[in-house]
Structure formats: structure tokens, C-alpha cells
Design an enzyme around this catalytic site. Structure first.
Site, PDB file in Angstrom:
ATOM      1  N   ASP A 127       0.853  -1.187   0.000  1.00 50.89           N
ATOM      2  CA  ASP A 127       0.000   0.000   0.000  1.00 50.89           C
ATOM      3  C   ASP A 127       0.891   1.240   0.000  1.00 50.89           C
ATOM      4  OD1 ASP A 127      -2.276   1.510   0.019  1.00 50.89           O
ATOM      5  OD2 ASP A 127      -2.790   1.138   2.109  1.00 50.89           O
ATOM      6  N   TYR A 129       1.206   5.703  -0.519  1.00 51.53           N
ATOM      7  CA  TYR A 129       0.712   6.901   0.173  1.00 51.53           C
ATOM      8  C   TYR A 129       0.902   8.057  -0.798  1.00 51.53           C
ATOM      9  CZ  TYR A 129       0.356   9.937   4.406  1.00 51.53           C
ATOM     10  OH  TYR A 129      -0.024  10.846   5.370  1.00 51.53           O
ATOM     11  N   HIS A 134      -4.105  14.086   0.445  1.00 50.99           N
ATOM     12  CA  HIS A 134      -4.318  13.279   1.649  1.00 50.99           C
ATOM     13  C   HIS A 134      -3.121  13.389   2.592  1.00 50.99           C
ATOM     14  CE1 HIS A 134      -5.342   9.984   4.304  1.00 50.99           C
ATOM     15  NE2 HIS A 134      -4.206   9.373   4.000  1.00 50.99           N
ATOM     16  N   ARG A 143       0.930  17.335  12.613  1.00 51.58           N
ATOM     17  CA  ARG A 143       2.222  18.012  12.774  1.00 51.58           C
ATOM     18  C   ARG A 143       2.143  19.516  12.537  1.00 51.58           C
ATOM     19  NH1 ARG A 143       3.418  13.430   9.918  1.00 51.58           N
ATOM     20  NH2 ARG A 143       3.358  14.567   7.941  1.00 51.58           N
ATOM     21  N   GLU A 200     -10.770   3.975   3.885  1.00 53.14           N
ATOM     22  CA  GLU A 200      -9.906   4.769   3.018  1.00 53.14           C
ATOM     23  C   GLU A 200     -10.246   4.446   1.571  1.00 53.14           C
ATOM     24  OE1 GLU A 200      -5.978   5.569   5.804  1.00 53.14           O
ATOM     25  OE2 GLU A 200      -5.801   4.220   4.085  1.00 53.14           O
ATOM     26  N   GLU A 202      -9.354   4.040  -1.979  1.00 54.74           N
ATOM     27  CA  GLU A 202      -8.128   3.824  -2.727  1.00 54.74           C
ATOM     28  C   GLU A 202      -8.449   3.111  -4.042  1.00 54.74           C
ATOM     29  OE1 GLU A 202      -4.762   2.303  -0.656  1.00 54.74           O
ATOM     30  OE2 GLU A 202      -5.459   2.982   1.313  1.00 54.74           O
ATOM     31  N   ASP A 235      -9.309   0.437   2.200  1.00 50.05           N
ATOM     32  CA  ASP A 235      -8.312   0.053   3.196  1.00 50.05           C
ATOM     33  C   ASP A 235      -8.868   0.403   4.572  1.00 50.05           C
ATOM     34  OD1 ASP A 235      -5.977  -0.644   4.503  1.00 50.05           O
ATOM     35  OD2 ASP A 235      -4.988   1.266   4.084  1.00 50.05           O
ATOM     36  N   ARG A 239      -8.044   3.741  13.498  1.00 50.62           N
ATOM     37  CA  ARG A 239      -7.193   4.907  13.706  1.00 50.62           C
ATOM     38  C   ARG A 239      -6.561   4.947  15.097  1.00 50.62           C
ATOM     39  NH1 ARG A 239      -5.965   6.391   8.663  1.00 50.62           N
ATOM     40  NH2 ARG A 239      -7.795   6.988   7.428  1.00 50.62           N
ATOM     41  N   GLN A 242      -3.886   2.392  15.285  1.00 52.02           N
ATOM     42  CA  GLN A 242      -2.777   2.866  14.457  1.00 52.02           C
ATOM     43  C   GLN A 242      -1.946   3.917  15.190  1.00 52.02           C
ATOM     44  OE1 GLN A 242      -4.082   4.427  10.696  1.00 52.02           O
ATOM     45  NE2 GLN A 242      -2.029   4.872   9.964  1.00 52.02           N
ATOM     46  N   TYR A 246       2.012   2.685  15.582  1.00 51.56           N
ATOM     47  CA  TYR A 246       2.732   2.886  14.317  1.00 51.56           C
ATOM     48  C   TYR A 246       4.174   3.348  14.480  1.00 51.56           C
ATOM     49  CZ  TYR A 246       2.625   8.019  14.088  1.00 51.56           C
ATOM     50  OH  TYR A 246       2.833   9.349  14.305  1.00 51.56           O
ATOM     51  N   LYS A 255      -4.227  -2.117  10.147  1.00 53.58           N
ATOM     52  CA  LYS A 255      -4.498  -2.268   8.725  1.00 53.58           C
ATOM     53  C   LYS A 255      -4.727  -3.722   8.302  1.00 53.58           C
ATOM     54  CE  LYS A 255      -3.674   2.086   7.421  1.00 53.58           C
ATOM     55  NZ  LYS A 255      -4.572   2.915   6.599  1.00 53.58           N
ATOM     56  N   THR A 259      -9.181  -5.743   4.046  1.00 52.55           N
ATOM     57  CA  THR A 259      -9.036  -4.822   2.921  1.00 52.55           C
ATOM     58  C   THR A 259      -9.973  -5.305   1.825  1.00 52.55           C
ATOM     59  OG1 THR A 259      -6.707  -4.431   3.473  1.00 52.55           O
ATOM     60  CG2 THR A 259      -7.429  -3.817   1.254  1.00 52.55           C
ATOM     61  N   THR A 351      -4.830   6.477   0.224  1.00 44.06           N
ATOM     62  CA  THR A 351      -6.068   7.255   0.205  1.00 44.06           C
ATOM     63  C   THR A 351      -6.002   8.358  -0.844  1.00 44.06           C
ATOM     64  OG1 THR A 351      -6.284   6.843   2.567  1.00 44.06           O
ATOM     65  CG2 THR A 351      -7.669   8.568   1.631  1.00 44.06           C
ATOM     66  N   GLU A 365     -10.299  12.679   7.484  1.00 46.49           N
ATOM     67  CA  GLU A 365     -10.218  13.989   6.841  1.00 46.49           C
ATOM     68  C   GLU A 365     -11.584  14.663   6.746  1.00 46.49           C
ATOM     69  OE1 GLU A 365      -7.362  13.727   3.210  1.00 46.49           O
ATOM     70  OE2 GLU A 365      -8.094  11.699   3.658  1.00 46.49           O
TER      71      GLU A 365
END
Length: 420
Positions: A127, A129, A134, A143, A200, A202, A235, A239, A242, A246, A255, A259, A351, A365
Site C-alpha cells: 500500500d 501513500y 491526503h 504536525r 480509506e 483507494e 483500506d 485509527r 494505528q 505505528y 491495517k 481490505t 487514500t 479527513e
């Protein structure tokens, strides 16, 4: 083109599409390869003897197999010949199937009578990114705007190796997972059902062509010869699990719970008319990632949520053309180390999100980390999914008087098991 099989103008499966899948029926429970045409399935096992061109006359056995791997493992010339043969047989001007009632009745199966299965044995799953919108949204949330994209993001297609064993076909329910989370920053973790369950939106491509050899990368300008076709993909993402797990190695249990992919594989040949310019890339990537040909696609994508006992409600619409890193770049990067790939391997986009709020590809999001819940009919809201919610993804390209569609990718969220 016109087919003798009738279908409306807004059908996902006109003669310009002809996606491949694997199906069975109650009358014949064996898994076999079919092609979607209108509301019918053309059983390729029943007509395997009609593939008599130079690339397929000695390889008709691939249409007798219960998965697409062997057919995917042939050359692009063989894929093209198969498509042209099928289009000819389904053409309103061709009499082979029209004049042979016994063969036609065996070969054409109503989709309503078919049960769809995974189209291939998926040996490996990766997978990526690759949507800049996204990645930017998630970076801003966690961040801040000044550090939204990490330093490596515009230099390489970020990705992780996923779990192939839990990939399921559309219609398969997904169970809310149990796991470790840390609801209060700095406090001890707790164990229990995921509280922040998400989807997600995808798309993913199946690797095709003969297996590559360990140590030999796929050059970016040859990558299209190793991409058989594409599917929709959800996907499913836990959250809160995760967030706790992670660091430092990335997604793991958040994850691997499931799927979902759509059952019909739309080939690159069908998508060819819908190529659009690739997004500009700045800084310029390393030479092994550079290609000048168009390899982005104008695929309109939609997300629907159907609450338990309710009706579908569209919550987002976006487009595959928002991808920053192309599928060719993903494959070239994946193999630059010499990693070998096999027909049937699956590689996902990550995503896909657009630039405005109603074009985002996840509830994380759309609800902006739970601060702006998504409204559904009847005055209900979603920060994240609740048990009983059914998520449906749809996608199609629009041609002149026809559309090339992917069907749908659907899954219903079941309650967590009681493991307390």
C-alpha cells in the site's frame, strides 16, 4: 462499438470496458473467469476454443483456471489479443455467438446469478501513500501546516507491505477489531474494541506479465507492461490502534483487519482513452522515477455510507487524477532494490483525496479528526464509523456516449468480538 448484448448508456460495463473477474453460480459452483458485459457475464471457459490468435492459440488453458494469475502472467500482446477477440465476439456484427444458441446460452450468465470471488491469488500486497492532498491533510492534523509533508515525501513513493491474507472481495463483512489503544496521551494503554474505525478510498493495480527475477528492477519506462488492470479498494483502518502502534515501524494491526476490493479488474487497455497529464513534480525525482508519458487517469470516485436500516448517502467525491506519484513510479520504486514481483501481486494507491472538504477520501479527513462530524440524513452524524454502517465506493470514467466503470466496492462493519 455496439454489442448484441443490450445495456443502457450509463452501464458500467459496455463493450468498451470488458473487465475480468472470477465468478461461480449455484448451478455450477466451480470458480471460473468471466468478463462483464452489461448485466451479463461472458464465461471465458465456455468460449476458450475461440481464442485462436497467434498469442493465445497455444494458451487457451489460462481461461480454464479458477483465477486470473496465469492470464495476468502473459504478455501485453496477449492481453490485447484477448480483448480484441472478446470485442469481436460480442459485436452486433459478429454472428458466432448470436447464431449458436446452445453456446450463447452457456457462455452468457446473468450477473444476478453469479457470485463474485477474488479475481486472483494475491501473493503479496503493498500500500502506497501517493495522494499529496491526503498526505498534506494528515500532516496538518498531526504536525501542523508548516511541517505537513515529511522531508522524504516528494522524493519517493512512500509505502508499506500489507497483509495479503485479509484482502476480501466486495460484499464481505468486516469486523471491528480489538486491540491496544492509548486514549489519554501519556497514560497507560488499554485493550478493547477500536473506537475510531475508518475507511480509506483507494485504487489498486494488479501486477501482470511474467514473474520478474530477484535482483532485476523494472525500469519505469517498462512498468506499464507489468500492470494488468485496476480495482477499487477500501483500506479499512483502526485509527486509534494505528496511533498507538505505528511508531517506529508504521501500520501493523490497524491495517490487517480487512481490505476490500471490487471484483472486476478494469484493464489498462480500457483506461487508455482516459489518460490525463501527470501532476507536476517538484523537486524533480531521481532518474529511475522519471517518465514523460501520461499515466494518470480521469476516474471519478464516490463514497457512500448506508447506516443500518437506512439508505445510501454520498459523503464525498474525488478523482484518481489527484495522484502525485503514478502507478509506474510506484512499481519502479518498489522494484529498484531488485525486489521481484509476480502476476497477481496487488499494489494500492493510498487514500485518494481532492483539494476541497467534500472530496476527501477518509472520515479522518472528512470529519477533520472528529472536530467536524459528517452529517447523514435524519440528523445523524459520523466522526468515525458505527457498527452496522455499510461503506460503498464507486468509480467510473466518462466517454462519449458510454462509461467505463468499476462497479462497486462494498463492506459492512460488524460489532467487535467480546474478548474482555
Amino acid at each position: 462499438m455496439k454489442s448484441f448484448v443490450p445495456y443502457p448508456e450509463d452501464s458500467d460495463f459496455p463493450i468498451e470496458n470488458l473487465p475480468y473477474g472470477v465468478f461461480s453460480t449455484k448451478k455450477d459452483p466451480s470458480h471460473r473467469i468471466g468478463v462483464a458485459i452489461g448485466d451479463q457475464i461472458l464465461d471465458l471457459k465456455a468460449i476458450r476454443h475461440l481464442f485462436a490468435g497467434p498469442h493465445l492459440k497455444d494458451k487457451q488453458h489460462v481461461f480454464e483456471e479458477p483465477v486470473l494469475n496465469s492470464f495476468m502472467g502473459l504478455s501485453p500482446a496477449a492481453w490485447k489479443e484477448a480483448r480484441e477477440t472478446i470485442q469481436t465476439l460480442l459485436s452486433s456484427e459478429n454472428r458466432v455467438l448470436q447464431d449458436d444458441a446452445e453456446l450463447r446460452n452457456r457462455a452468457l450468465v446473468p450477473q444476478s446469478d453469479g457470485e463474485m470471488h477474488l479475481p486472483a491469488i494475491i501473493g503479496d500486497y503493498t500500500d502506497f501513500y501517493s495522494s499529496i492532498n491526503h498526505a498534506t491533510n494528515v500532516g496538518i492534523m498531526f504536525r501542523g501546516r508548516e511541517n505537513a509533508l515529511l522531508p522524504n515525501w516528494k522524493h519517493l513513493p512512500v509505502g508499506y507491505h500489507g497483509r495479503a491474507s485479509s484482502i476480501v472481495v466486495s460484499g464481505t463483512p468486516i469486523r471491528r477489531p480489538n486491540g491496544q489503544t492509548c486514549p489519554v496521551e501519556g497514560a497507560a494503554p488499554v485493550f478493547g474494541p477500536c473506537r475510531l474505525m475508518d475507511f480509506e478510498l483507494e485504487m489498486a493495480f494488479f501486477v501482470g506479465g511474467p514473474p520478474t527475477k530477484l535482483g532485476e528492477p523494472i525500469p519505469v519506462n517498462e512498468a506499464q507492461d507489468h500492470i494488468f488492470g485496476m480495482v477499487l479498494m477500501n483500506d479499512w483502518s483502526a485509527r486509534d490502534i494505528q496511533k498507538w502502534e505505528y511508531q517506529p515501524l508504521g501500520p501493523f494491526l490497524a491495517k490487517n483487519l480487512g481490505t476490500t476490493i471490487s471484483p472486476w479488474v478494469v484493464t489498462l487497455l480500457a483506461l487508455e482513452p482516459f489518460k490525463v497529464d501527470n501532476l507536476p513534480q517538484d523537486p524533480k525525482p531521481f532518474p529511475y522515477l522519471q517518465h514523460n508519458d501520461k499515466f494518470n487517469f480521469d476516474i471519478k470516485l464516490e463514497i457512500f455510507i448506508t447506516p443500518e436500516g437506512g439508505t445510501p448517502h454520498k459523503i464525498s467525491q474525488t478523482n484518481y487524477k489527484e495522484m502525485y506519484w503514478t502507478a509506474k513510479q510506484q512499481l519502479a520504486h518498489h522494484t529498484i532494490t531488485g525486489c521481484n514481483v509476480n502476476p497477481g501481486d496487488l499494489m494500492a494507491s493510498g487514500t485518494i483525496s481532492g483539494t476541497v472538504a467534500n472530496s476527501y477520501g477518509s472520515l479522518l479527513e472528512l470529519g477533520w479528526k472528529g472536530t467536524n462530524p459528517v452529517e447523514l440524513p435524519g440528523g445523524t452524524y459520523r466522526k468515525f464509523l458505527v457498527d452496522g454502517d455499510e461503506v460503498t465506493l464507486k468509480g467510473h470514467c466518462e466517454g462519449k456516449g458510454y462509461r467505463v466503470g468499476f462497479g462497486s466496492c462494498t463492506g459492512k462493519l460488524l460489532p467487535a468480538l467480546d474478548l474482555q
